[in-house]
Design a protein around this motif. Structure first.
Motif, mmCIF file in Angstrom:
data_model
loop_
_atom_site.group_PDB
_atom_site.id
_atom_site.type_symbol
_atom_site.label_atom_id
_atom_site.label_comp_id
_atom_site.label_asym_id
_atom_site.label_seq_id
_atom_site.Cartn_x
_atom_site.Cartn_y
_atom_site.Cartn_z
ATOM 1 N N UNK A 56 0.829 -1.205 0.000
ATOM 2 C CA UNK A 56 0.000 0.000 0.000
ATOM 3 C C UNK A 56 0.861 1.250 0.000
ATOM 4 N N UNK A 57 1.926 1.231 0.769
ATOM 5 C CA UNK A 57 2.813 2.398 0.836
ATOM 6 C C UNK A 57 3.510 2.633 -0.507
ATOM 7 N N UNK A 58 3.949 1.552 -1.137
ATOM 8 C CA UNK A 58 4.640 1.710 -2.419
ATOM 9 C C UNK A 58 3.682 2.261 -3.474
ATOM 10 N N UNK A 59 2.477 1.703 -3.550
ATOM 11 C CA UNK A 59 1.511 2.157 -4.558
ATOM 12 C C UNK A 59 1.071 3.591 -4.318
ATOM 13 N N UNK A 60 1.187 4.054 -3.074
ATOM 14 C CA UNK A 60 0.808 5.436 -2.773
ATOM 15 C C UNK A 60 1.813 6.438 -3.326
ATOM 16 N N UNK A 61 3.055 5.995 -3.537
ATOM 17 C CA UNK A 61 4.108 6.948 -3.923
ATOM 18 C C UNK A 61 4.824 6.614 -5.226
ATOM 19 N N UNK A 62 4.615 5.412 -5.744
ATOM 20 C CA UNK A 62 5.337 5.012 -6.953
ATOM 21 C C UNK A 62 4.348 4.588 -8.036
ATOM 22 N N UNK A 63 4.714 4.764 -9.304
ATOM 23 C CA UNK A 63 3.829 4.309 -10.397
ATOM 24 C C UNK A 63 3.819 2.789 -10.478
ATOM 25 N N UNK A 64 2.781 2.261 -11.108
ATOM 26 C CA UNK A 64 2.744 0.819 -11.338
ATOM 27 C C UNK A 64 3.692 0.483 -12.483
ATOM 28 N N UNK A 65 4.501 -0.574 -12.335
ATOM 29 C CA UNK A 65 5.418 -0.962 -13.419
ATOM 30 C C UNK A 65 4.639 -1.489 -14.618
ATOM 31 N N UNK A 66 5.175 -1.276 -15.804
ATOM 32 C CA UNK A 66 4.522 -1.729 -17.020
ATOM 33 C C UNK A 66 4.861 -3.175 -17.350
ATOM 34 N N UNK A 67 5.773 -3.759 -16.605
ATOM 35 C CA UNK A 67 6.158 -5.144 -16.823
ATOM 36 C C UNK A 67 6.806 -5.708 -15.580
ATOM 37 N N UNK A 68 7.338 -6.925 -15.679
ATOM 38 C CA UNK A 68 7.888 -7.618 -14.509
ATOM 39 C C UNK A 68 9.412 -7.573 -14.438
ATOM 40 N N UNK A 69 10.053 -6.852 -15.364
ATOM 41 C CA UNK A 69 11.521 -6.874 -15.470
ATOM 42 C C UNK A 69 12.154 -5.857 -14.523
ATOM 43 N N UNK A 70 12.983 -6.349 -13.604
ATOM 44 C CA UNK A 70 13.595 -5.517 -12.564
ATOM 45 C C UNK A 70 15.106 -5.494 -12.733
#
Length: 1024
Positions: free
Chosen positions: A371-385
């Motif tokens: 929840x904290x990450x989604x509040x401050x960061x965009x959703x990734x467009x894929x799974x590659x890190x």
């Protein structure tokens, strides 16, 4: 849909705004609230309480019935035969602390002397209570609740909280369940919303409202709604939140969900502008269809994260410790006639969450971290890190966790690798994870991050830092803070794991202030990354709306009618098991390729058919009663001659007669033996009916070892090719097929087509087909064909007793698509069709245009802008009349507009249907909207049949849209349809008269148009 755009309006009762919508706290709006309080008390309300900033918009939207629970103006505590203990004291103290928010009363069902020392000042006898009451908190014995509800109904009570103080001593489980059903029926009869039973209570942290029996602290307001079925968990999390400075917008313990359920609360907080995400702890889901419908509408704009125990069957546990209404129970597994198709509850629920955009996490810690990450960061467009670290070990641990969770390590292009090589020590390779060594400086991190940002194969980055002698923790944190904006703009999340304590405290604080998520350990960060990309994948699937396309509608309708006729004929014979030949014929109707299969009732016929088909052949028992043919010696393979066929025929006939009786033998089924070289694979496809989720489709490894491999995935129909591919990709056999496609030219697209067509069959014939198994499907480089299939039908005598077998997700209603040719007055042709999720951008442009015109203050004539003033019948007319007709489109914030547009485009077709009218724009050459009309299909609700309409340019098209909605209302079997329009929009009066609406005056400025829909079967031609 209810009043599509009034929800966005800033409240205006005078020439100056009462509430500043740009402010986020009530304290900031203090100077407005005094004026608001006075006005509200004079016109609408019966107390002097403050009302929230978006109160009028809440009323106008019509979904905010739960305001009586979360924003009450009058609260009454009803105490009965319960212990006078500390919990009761805590509840009363919390209620007394809210007297600045609501009027408070208390009453006792028994002798008042027991509670005099507790219920001070506000105590009254039940007969002295006056209504209306927003919220009644009930704390008594369960057997007394019904009489309490009858008494409260006389005082116009809107909602009741059945608290955890309610006791059910000396009651058996059966008696308790019966009482709960009766309580729910009484509440429904009097239109009283119930939250609970066994509810700890609710909080509205933004208002400082605390109606609970165990929580006593002042909790921080925030942007996260916490919903739970465990009061103890709520107590723990709220205590934790004080230490962690984590705030909530609202908190609710739903208890056993006698009435208010997850769907109600998801809708409520989805419409709450102060809530940005919703966290759920669930022990049971309740009404799966309502949950799915609500979540699909809200999840696109607000993350919904859920944790539910996997291993234990909570529903059986609750029976002994927490009586339930039965509303939330779903079967532990879908038991049916098929041995191969057994789905446990979690498999079905996982698919429900996936298709509704709800992210299921494994732990409470994951719930809040995500929840904290989604509040401050965009959703990734894929799974590659891309993992960047100054130490090898933490980087490898993160990579292991990433891959184990389904994520991927991003590839580094040659150009990116050359840039990174300049930074790395010469002995270290340029591979992912990127090890910068313990001597890495802040500038080294900067150069590598800038290089990776340009890498097209990177969807996000994890930066790991461990404290070494040469580590520049604070400087590196400043570097990340300075470049984090660039990563957000590219929709690439930036996660960090500064693994340390005292030495990295300052760096961690810098990251926190820059809203860059930091994790104590690198493997935790990788786990959260897997949640992020999977959540984005779920949301993308919401844009997938399976349908046949306009050119195929007529063909599929004919196929549907043909299949229905065949299935109805079999049912009339009293049979529920279809023969193999009949099963394959059903598949053929839906263009699913099957092996040429024929029936021979005599030995000579079998020989002739075998010669026609060509040897070798397969003979199987043909029986309308025997399911497992091999158990009676009813399967003979690889028959290469006429003599072999004769011998096999006799053997099957004799074996069946000896083991089951000669009457079960109706001949043999013959088809050519399928050549299966080494590069051939076998897959299976099946479906069954879940009691709440409806049809469920299964795909996986087929053949005789299906039980051994247990390699399968499930999905909720309807499916298109993309959703079919998503389901198949979750199996191991699909990986083998993809590999064979590359090496042997295996056509996986054919398998997707079969799954897609099977999904259509299951969806359209759900009222007939109880279960279907296709096993195996032979998949080779040159052929994809069904070798065996069997279908079970619902038993006519029992089907009426079952829960609905319709799909949980309604397919795109192609039957409501039609072309309007225009008219002689110069109106161009239009395509009128139901809205789709991918229309969100065009719909947004259309509404921004309307907003710009209406907000400009220009005198817009009806020929330019035409709109209804729709609101539910139970909302007082005077509420709407306080909003000026000319100013009601002003002060709409862009964010609120976007939220409503997204919500409309993703609404469930089973609850609301929005038609859009589009035509080709002469200048741009693109299709553009000229208007829309929505019809609420919420059968049995207060919102049923309500129309909202917004049009541009002409009333002729508006007339056509309204006519279409009338026809649709009849098709959907609505009892009536209604809408309101302002007296200044006089064009509506003529439109309504043409279509047959009855018009009556409502208040001083509004008219209500109503049309009763006939109960006769509608025979109008939708394409006329």
């Amino acid at each position: 849909m209810i009043l599509l755009w009034k929800k966005c309006f800033s409240v205006k009762l005078y020439s100056k705004p009462i509430v500043d919508c740009t402010c986020t706290t009530l304290e900031t709006n203090a100077k407005y609230l005094q004026r608001f309080r006075t006005c509200a008390r004079r016109h609408l309300f019966h107390s002097s309480s403050e009302f929230p900033a978006d109160s009028y918009e809440s009323l106008l939207v019509g979904r905010q019935e739960l305001d009586a629970i979360f924003r009450p103006k009058k609260v009454t505590l009803v105490v009965g035969d319960i212990p006078n203990d500390r919990k009761l004291h805590t509840l009363w103290n919390n209620l007394q602390a809210g007297v600045n928010l609501f009027n408070l009363e208390a009453t006792s069902l028994g002798p008042s002397e027991r509670f005099e020392n507790v219920l001070t000042n506000s105590f009254k006898r039940m007969e002295s209570l006056k209504g209306p009451i927003d919220l009644a908190v009930i704390a008594t014995h369960l057997s007394e609740v019904q009489s309490v509800l009858h008494n409260l109904a006389k005082r116009e009570t809107k909602a009741c909280l059945l608290s955890s103080l309610i006791t059910w001593d000396k009651l058996t489980t059966k008696e308790t369940q019966s009482l709960f059903r009766e309580i729910a029926a009484v509440a429904s009869q009097h239109h009283i919303r119930l939250i609970g039973s066994d509810s700890l209570g609710i909080l509205n942290c933004r208002l400082g409202l605390n109606i609970s029996s165990s929580l006593s602290q002042d909790y921080l307001p925030g942007q996260v709604a916490l919903l739970s079925q465990s009061g103890s968990l709520i107590c723990s999390l709220l205590d934790w939140s004080v230490k962690e400075r984590f705030g909530f917008s609202g908190v609710a313990d739903v208890g056993t969900m006698l009435d208010v359920d997850w769907a109600d609360l998801i809708h409520y907080f989805g419409n709450d502008s102060h809530t940005h995400s919703i966290l759920i702890y669930a022990e049971s889901i309740g009404n799966v269809r309502r949950f799915l419908s609500a979540a699909r509408e809200v999840a696109v704009s607000k993350p919904i994260m859920l944790i539910k125990p996997y291993k234990l069957h909570i529903s059986s546990k609750i029976v002994s410790t927490r009586p339930t209404s039965g509303k939330g129970a779903i079967p532990k597994e879908l038991k049916g006639p098929l041995d191969l198709l057994t789905f446990d509850e979690n498999a079905v629920l996982d698919e429900v969450f996936r298709r509704s955009g709800v992210l299921r996490v494994a732990s409470v810690n994951d719930l809040f971290l995500t929840a904290r990450v989604l509040a401050h960061q965009p959703r990734p467009l894929g799974s590659r890190l891309t993992i960047i670290s100054n130490a090898g070990g933490p980087g490898y641990l993160a990579a292991d966790q990433l891959i184990a969770g389904g994520g991927q390590l991003s590839s580094l292009s040659t150009q990116v690798s050359s840039k990174i090589q300049k930074v790395l020590p010469s002995h270290l390779p340029t591979t992912n994870p990127i090890d910068l060594s313990g001597n890495a400086s802040a500038n080294d991190y900067r150069e590598v991050l800038e290089a990776c940002l340009e890498n097209a194969e990177t969807d996000g980055a994890l930066v790991i830092l461990t404290p070494h002698t040469m580590t520049q923790g604070t400087e590196t944190a400043h570097v990340l803070a300075s470049i984090s904006k660039q990563w957000r703009e590219r929709h690439k999340p930036l996660l960090t794991s500064f693994m340390g304590g005292k030495e990295l405290m300052e760096a961690q604080e810098i990251l926190r202030n820059a809203q860059i998520p930091n994790f104590a350990f690198s493997d935790t960060a990788a786990s959260i990354w897997n949640y992020l990309w999977r959540y984005n994948e779920y949301l993308q699937s919401l844009y997938e709306v399976p349908d046949s396309g306009l050119s195929e509608v007529a063909y599929w309708k004919e196929s549907q009618r043909t299949a229905e006729a065949m299935l109805r004929s079999i049912q009339k014979e009293g049979r529920s098991l279809m023969t193999e030949v009949e099963s394959k014929k059903l598949l053929q109707i839906y263009q699913i390729p099957v092996v040429d299969t024929r029936v021979a009732k005599e030995e000579e016929d079998a020989v002739e058919i075998a010669k026609e088909l060509g040897f070798p052949v397969v003979l199987k028992l043909h029986s309308e009663t025997i399911i497992h043919k091999s158990e009676v010696g009813g399967v003979k393979l690889n028959l290469t001659s006429s003599e072999a066929v004769k011998h096999a025929f006799r053997s099957i006939r004799e074996s069946c007669g000896r083991l089951r009786g000669r009457q079960h033998f109706q001949g043999v089924v013959i088809y050519r033996m399928i050549d299966k070289p080494r590069d051939t694979h076998e897959v299976m496809l099946g479906s069954m009916i879940d009691s709440q989720a409806g049809p469920v489709i299964q795909f996986g490894t087929g053949g005789s070892l299906v039980h051994v491999y247990e390699d399968f995935a499930i999905a909720l129909p309807p499916l298109n090719s993309h959703l079919a591919r998503q389901m198949m990709s979750r199996t191991k056999i699909y990986g083998a097929l993809v590999a064979a496609r590359k090496t042997l030219g295996m056509d996986t697209r054919k398998i997707e087509e079969i799954v897609e067509r099977f999904s259509r069959m299951v969806t359209e014939q759900a009222s007939f087909v109880k279960a279907c198994e296709i096993n195996p499907i032979i998949v080779g480089p040159k052929t994809v064909v069904v070798a065996d299939a069997r279908v079970w039908l619902h038993e006519v005598s029992k089907h009426s007793l079952q829960l609905t077998s319709t799909p949980a997700i309604r397919p795109y209603p192609s039957e409501y698509v039609f072309s309007w040719p225009g008219d002689s007055m110069g109106t161009p042709p239009f395509l009128i069709r139901p809205i789709r999720p991918e229309d969100v951008h065009r719909f947004k442009r259309f509404m921004q245009m309307i907003l710009r015109l209406k907000g400009s203050g220009n005198d817009m004539s009806d020929s330019q802008i035409l709109m209804t003033a729709t609101l539910p019948e139970y909302v007082p007319i005077e509420v709407f009349e306080k909003l000026s007709h000319d100013n009601r489109w002003k002060d709409i914030t862009l964010q609120r507009l976007i939220e409503r547009v997204v919500s409309i485009c993703h609404a469930d077709y089973s609850t609301s249907l929005t038609l859009v009218a589009e035509t080709m724009d002469a200048e741009s050459g693109e299709m553009e909207f000229h208007g829309f009309a929505s019809l609420c299909l919420g059968k049995g609700t207060k919102e049923e049949g309500i129309i909202s309409l917004v049009m541009r340019e002409n009333t002729i098209l508006a007339n056509e849209l309204l006519k279409r909605l009338v026809v649709i209302a009849k098709q959907e079997k609505l009892s009536k349809i209604t809408f309101l329009f302002h007296q200044k929009e006089v064009a509506f009066e003529k439109l309504c008269e043409k279509i047959g609406f009855h018009i009556e005056k409502q208040g001083s400025q509004l008219y209500r148009a109503t049309k009763v829909c006939t109960t006769e079967t509608n025979k109008e031609n939708l394409s006329a």
